[in-house]
Design an enzyme around this catalytic site. Sequence first.
Site, PDB file in Angstrom:
ATOM      1  N   SER A 166      39.816 -13.817  89.706  1.00 51.68           N
ATOM      2  CA  SER A 166      39.046 -14.112  90.782  1.00 51.68           C
ATOM      3  C   SER A 166      40.133 -14.472  91.967  1.00 51.68           C
ATOM      4  CB  SER A 166      38.187 -15.418  90.637  1.00 51.68           C
ATOM      5  OG  SER A 166      37.203 -15.380  91.903  1.00 51.68           O
ATOM      6  N   ASP A 179      40.024 -30.344 101.997  1.00 54.08           N
ATOM      7  CA  ASP A 179      39.645 -29.933 103.531  1.00 54.08           C
ATOM      8  C   ASP A 179      40.398 -28.661 103.643  1.00 54.08           C
ATOM      9  OD1 ASP A 179      38.366 -32.354 103.988  1.00 54.08           O
ATOM     10  OD2 ASP A 179      40.184 -33.524 104.550  1.00 54.08           O
ATOM     11  N   HIS A 189      31.055 -13.681  85.527  1.00 60.13           N
ATOM     12  CA  HIS A 189      32.553 -13.899  86.430  1.00 60.13           C
ATOM     13  C   HIS A 189      33.400 -14.530  85.548  1.00 60.13           C
ATOM     14  CE1 HIS A 189      35.031 -13.883  89.786  1.00 60.13           C
ATOM     15  NE2 HIS A 189      35.075 -14.927  89.903  1.00 60.13           N
TER      16      HIS A 189
END
Length: 259
Positions: free
Chosen positions: A87, A178, A236
């Site tokens: 991925s 973040d 996936h």
Amino acid sequence: MPVTLNYLDTGGEGVPLVVIHGLFGSADNWRSHVKAWQQARRVIAVDLRNHGRSPHAEGMGYDAMAEDVIALLDRLEVPQAHLLGHSMGGKVVISLARLAPERVASLIVADIAPRAYGHDHDTVFAGLRHLEAGEPANRREADDLLGEHVKERAVRLFLATNLERAEAGGLRLRLGLDPIQADYETIMGPPAGEGSYGGPTLVLRGARSHYVTDEMLPALREVLPAAEIETLDAGHWLHAEQPEAFREAVERFLAGLAE
């Protein structure tokens, strides 16, 4: 400035296999595969920046993440490696192959194409933020907090691998959430670099995944012209859903290369 990545290194001789996880993953997710592959070769499993036990840093650009891996190879005195990425990690290894092809013995790309994708992690971010704010005392509380946004149990179990014990007690996320969320648009974008990588390449895709469809193959081959395409009966997370078939496909591919 490259980030000094955390890694697991089995040691051994020959060209190593470097394994790179996807978004919200870590080297820990690959321990069973590493244990199997280390019987035949040296394996290095990497935590990308803002993941696992690696440092948190601003910027999730594929050029920066590829440079982090190159810096790790330099530190370990590895001139060339077989690179396996799933991925987001697949985009990292494609980027590295474009930017520094001399460092790449071969590529194994797991269920990703060298293209931009749409946004499909909104519920995951919401669940992780809710978990973060909830300061769970244990994994059951963490699962309850995640479950208010993430309904699939398998996804919650995967995300829970990012929990660690906090110094003050309870559990906390070890993700750099973040910077990941701030640069999410870049993560969903195409790999870094230009042109193609013509070296030996295996692309493993899941038959029930939308990440590498038949319609994407012509564009994929423009970037990876030597790619062998193998489809597994999985979604996936093909390495978790079909671990034996995944391991065997990787082993067959590497065994067919002259080192």
